[in-house]
Write a protein that holds these residues in place. Structure first.
Motif, mmCIF file in Angstrom:
data_model
loop_
_atom_site.group_PDB
_atom_site.id
_atom_site.type_symbol
_atom_site.label_atom_id
_atom_site.label_comp_id
_atom_site.label_asym_id
_atom_site.label_seq_id
_atom_site.Cartn_x
_atom_site.Cartn_y
_atom_site.Cartn_z
ATOM 1 N N GLU A 1 0.812 -1.217 0.000
ATOM 2 C CA GLU A 1 0.000 0.000 0.000
ATOM 3 C C GLU A 1 0.841 1.261 0.000
ATOM 4 N N THR A 2 1.963 1.253 0.721
ATOM 5 C CA THR A 2 2.760 2.462 0.890
ATOM 6 C C THR A 2 3.963 2.480 -0.058
ATOM 7 N N ASP A 3 4.539 3.667 -0.211
ATOM 8 C CA ASP A 3 5.731 3.794 -1.060
ATOM 9 C C ASP A 3 6.878 2.935 -0.531
ATOM 10 N N ALA A 4 7.026 2.876 0.800
ATOM 11 C CA ALA A 4 8.111 2.080 1.377
ATOM 12 C C ALA A 4 7.919 0.589 1.095
ATOM 13 N N GLN A 5 6.671 0.143 1.157
ATOM 14 C CA GLN A 5 6.394 -1.265 0.851
ATOM 15 C C GLN A 5 6.694 -1.573 -0.615
ATOM 16 N N ILE A 6 6.264 -0.700 -1.501
ATOM 17 C CA ILE A 6 6.517 -0.900 -2.932
ATOM 18 C C ILE A 6 8.021 -0.939 -3.208
ATOM 19 N N ALA A 7 8.767 -0.004 -2.614
ATOM 20 C CA ALA A 7 10.214 0.041 -2.838
ATOM 21 C C ALA A 7 10.888 -1.240 -2.360
ATOM 22 N N ALA A 8 10.423 -1.783 -1.239
ATOM 23 C CA ALA A 8 11.012 -3.029 -0.737
ATOM 24 C C ALA A 8 10.698 -4.195 -1.666
ATOM 25 N N TRP A 9 9.489 -4.243 -2.191
ATOM 26 C CA TRP A 9 9.132 -5.330 -3.115
ATOM 27 C C TRP A 9 9.864 -5.192 -4.444
ATOM 28 N N GLU A 10 10.206 -3.968 -4.838
ATOM 29 C CA GLU A 10 10.989 -3.790 -6.064
ATOM 30 C C GLU A 10 12.339 -4.502 -5.955
ATOM 31 N N LYS A 11 12.931 -4.491 -4.766
ATOM 32 C CA LYS A 11 14.185 -5.206 -4.554
ATOM 33 C C LYS A 11 13.980 -6.712 -4.704
ATOM 34 N N VAL A 12 12.842 -7.188 -4.221
ATOM 35 C CA VAL A 12 12.553 -8.621 -4.300
ATOM 36 C C VAL A 12 12.399 -9.060 -5.752
ATOM 37 N N THR A 13 11.586 -8.350 -6.513
ATOM 38 C CA THR A 13 11.366 -8.761 -7.904
ATOM 39 C C THR A 13 12.645 -8.618 -8.725
ATOM 40 N N ALA A 14 13.437 -7.596 -8.437
ATOM 41 C CA ALA A 14 14.701 -7.439 -9.165
ATOM 42 C C ALA A 14 15.627 -8.619 -8.884
ATOM 43 N N ALA A 15 15.682 -9.060 -7.628
ATOM 44 C CA ALA A 15 16.551 -10.182 -7.276
ATOM 45 C C ALA A 15 16.071 -11.473 -7.928
ATOM 46 N N VAL A 16 14.765 -11.693 -7.937
ATOM 47 C CA VAL A 16 14.209 -12.902 -8.550
ATOM 48 C C VAL A 16 14.459 -12.901 -10.050
ATOM 49 N N HIS A 17 14.211 -11.774 -10.693
ATOM 50 C CA HIS A 17 14.412 -11.710 -12.141
ATOM 51 C C HIS A 17 15.890 -11.855 -12.504
ATOM 52 N N ALA A 18 16.775 -11.295 -11.676
ATOM 53 C CA ALA A 18 18.210 -11.448 -11.943
ATOM 54 C C ALA A 18 18.633 -12.906 -11.853
ATOM 55 N N ALA A 19 17.905 -13.679 -11.039
ATOM 56 C CA ALA A 19 18.203 -15.106 -10.902
ATOM 57 C C ALA A 19 17.440 -15.954 -11.911
ATOM 58 N N GLY A 20 16.727 -15.300 -12.821
ATOM 59 C CA GLY A 20 16.030 -16.015 -13.880
ATOM 60 C C GLY A 20 14.640 -16.498 -13.533
ATOM 61 N N GLY A 21 14.059 -15.984 -12.438
ATOM 62 C CA GLY A 21 12.761 -16.466 -11.994
ATOM 63 C C GLY A 21 11.598 -15.584 -12.401
ATOM 64 N N ARG A 22 10.411 -16.063 -12.077
ATOM 65 C CA ARG A 22 9.149 -15.357 -12.293
ATOM 66 C C ARG A 22 8.382 -15.384 -10.980
ATOM 67 N N ILE A 23 7.708 -14.265 -10.655
ATOM 68 C CA ILE A 23 7.089 -14.159 -9.336
ATOM 69 C C ILE A 23 5.763 -13.419 -9.396
ATOM 70 N N PHE A 24 4.733 -14.022 -8.792
ATOM 71 C CA PHE A 24 3.414 -13.407 -8.631
ATOM 72 C C PHE A 24 3.262 -13.010 -7.158
ATOM 73 N N MET A 25 2.550 -11.928 -6.919
ATOM 74 C CA MET A 25 2.215 -11.526 -5.552
ATOM 75 C C MET A 25 0.831 -12.031 -5.197
ATOM 76 N N GLN A 26 0.721 -12.685 -4.033
ATOM 77 C CA GLN A 26 -0.590 -13.088 -3.546
ATOM 78 C C GLN A 26 -1.183 -11.962 -2.701
ATOM 79 N N LEU A 27 -2.386 -11.531 -3.054
ATOM 80 C CA LEU A 27 -3.078 -10.493 -2.303
ATOM 81 C C LEU A 27 -4.008 -11.151 -1.293
ATOM 82 N N MET A 28 -3.813 -10.818 -0.003
ATOM 83 C CA MET A 28 -4.516 -11.486 1.085
ATOM 84 C C MET A 28 -5.103 -10.452 2.034
ATOM 85 N N HIS A 29 -6.416 -10.296 2.000
ATOM 86 C CA HIS A 29 -7.138 -9.477 2.976
ATOM 87 C C HIS A 29 -7.728 -10.443 3.999
#
Length: 356
Positions: free
Chosen positions: A73-101
Motif C-alpha cells: 500500500e505504501t511507497d516504502a512497501q513498494i520500494a522493498a518489493w521492487e528489490k525482491v522482484t529485481a533479485a528474482v528476475h536477476a536469478a532467472g525467476g518469475r514471481i506473482f504476488m498473492q493479495l490477502m485481505h
C-alpha cells in the motif's frame, strides 16, 4: 523426460518447469508491513521454481491479520518489493504476488487506530491470531456496508497496480484459508441479505467483483486465484461447498485468468475432477504433494503445474533435488514465523553453503 521439467504456458508467461512455490506466510516484514532485505534473498534462492507465489500481502492496512506480515500500500512497501522482484528476475525467476485481505481473521492491535476487523457479517470466528504481544482471541468483526465493500474492491485494484509497479509478473487472489473472500463465499460466515449474500451466486459476487478489478489493471493473463474447498480453516463452514465452488469456477471463465490454484486438505470430494473441466486456463494443484504424486497428477492430466509449500521452504533448490533424486532438507516448524535468517535463508543447497 519427467513432465515436471517440461515448459508450461501460464497466462502470458511460459514457465521452464511445472514446479510452483506455494504462498507461505513467513512473517519477515517490519511493523509497517515493509519486507526486510532477507526477503529478497529468500525468494531469489528459490528462483529455479517455474513460478514463485509470494506470501500473502495485505492490499490495505485493514487487511492485515498477523504480526510482521507485508503490505503493498505504501511507497516504502513498494520500494522493498521492487528489490525482491529485481533479485528474482536477476536469478532467472518469475514471481506473482498473492493479495490477502484477512477480514475477520485479525485483531484490533494489528489494525489502524485499533479498528475492529471487518467481514461480510458480524460473526466472531473461533480461535486466535498472532499479535505483537502474542496470541490474542479473535473479536467480533464489523459488518461491511455496501459502500465499504466497493472501497475494499478498489483496494484490491490499487494493490494490483502497485504490485505491477513493483515489478511482479502477476498477482494471485487469495480466496481460501478463511480470509475475506472465502468469508463472503461461505454460508457459515456470510449471513447478508443483500446482493452479496444469500444464494451461492450472491455469495460469489465479492470474489468476482474483486477479480474484475484486478483483471482491469493487469489483464486476465496476469491474474490467478487460489481456492481450497472444504479446508474449513479459520472457522469457515459452508453448507453446500460443491454448489459454491462449481458455481464460482463456472464464472471464472469470463475472465480468461492465467490460472486456477486449487489446494485440497482433507476434502471429501475430488474437486480436481469436478473443477478442472470447468476452467479454461492453467490448472494448478497443491496440498501435500511429493515428487511422485506431482508426477502422477501431470501424467494423468489432472494438473498443468504442481504447487509445493514446505518442501520449497526447506529446499531452495527443490527442482534440482528432484532432478537428481537427492535427499530433501527437513522443514523446521519452529522457525516458520520467527524473525531473522534462521530457518529462512540458511537452508543448505546442494554443494553450496548459503551466505546470510
Amino acid at each position: 523426460m519427467s513432465q515436471l521439467f517440461t515448459p508450461v504456458r501460464i497466462g502470458r508467461h511460459t514457465l521452464p518447469n511445472r514446479l510452483v512455490m506455494a504462498p507461505m506466510t513467513r512473517s519477515r516484514a517490519d511493523d509497517a508491513g515493509v519486507p526486510d532485505d532477507l526477503v529478497s534473498l529468500y525468494y531469489a534462492q528459490r528462483a529455479s521454481a517455474g513460478l514463485l507465489i509470494t506470501e500473502g500481502v495485505f492490499p490495505s492496512a485493514m487487511g492485515k491479520g498477523y504480526v510482521r506480515t507485508p503490505g503493498i500500500e505504501t511507497d516504502a512497501q513498494i520500494a522493498a518489493w521492487e528489490k525482491v522482484t529485481a533479485a528474482v528476475h536477476a536469478a532467472g525467476g518469475r514471481i506473482f504476488m498473492q493479495l490477502m485481505h484477512c477480514g475477520r481473521i485479525s485483531h484490533p492491535s494489528l489494525l489502524p487506530d485499533g479498528a475492529q476487523p471487518v467481514a461480510p457479517s458480524a460473526i466472531r470466528p473461533a480461535g486466535q491470531t498472532w499479535t505483537g504481544s502474542g496470541l490474542q482471541d479473535f473479536v467480533t468483526p464489523r459488518e461491511l456496508r455496501i459502500d465499504e465493500i466497493a472501497a475494499v474492491i478498489d483496494e484490491y485494484r490499487m494493490a494490483t497496480r502497485r504490485a505491477l509497479e513493483a515489478g511482479f509478473d502477476g498477482v494471485e487472489l487469495h480466496a481460501a484459508s478463511g480470509y475475506l473472500p472465502e468469508q463472503f463465499l461461505s454460508s457459515g460466515s456470510n449471513l447478508r441479505q443483500d446482493q452479496y449474500g444469500g444464494s451461492a451466486t450472491n455469495r460469489a459476487r465479492f470474489v468476482l467483483d474483486v477479480l474484475a478489478a484486478m483483471v482491469a489493471e493487469a489483464g486476465g493473463d496476469r491474474v490467478g486465484i487460489k481456492i481450497s474447498p472444504e479446508m474449513n480453516f479459520n472457522s469457515i463452514e459452508d453448507a453446500s461447498p460443491r454448489e459454491t465452488y462449481t458455481g464460482l469456477v463456472d464464472r471464472l471463465r469470463d475472465f480468461n485468468l492465467a490460472y486456477l490454484h486449487v489446494a485440497l486438505f482433507g476434502a471429501t470430494t475430488d474437486y480436481h475432477a469436478l473443477l478442472r473441466p470447468r476452467f479454461n486456463g492453467a490448472y494448478l494443484i497443491g496440498g501435500g504433494l511429493g515428487q511422485a504424486s506431482a508426477e502422477a497428477a501431470l501424467s494423468d492430466g489432472r494438473a498443468d503445474a504442481t504447487v509445493f509449500g514446505s518442501a520449497f521452504l526447506a529446499n531452495p533448490d527443490l527442482p534440482e533435488r528432484f532432478r537428481r533424486g537427492a535427499p530433501l532438507n527437513t522443514p523446521d516448524k519452529n522457525t516458520f514465523y520467527s524473525p531473522g535468517a534462521e530457518g529462512y535463508t540458511d537452508y543448505p543447497q546442494l554443494g553450496a553453503t548459503n551466505a546470510i
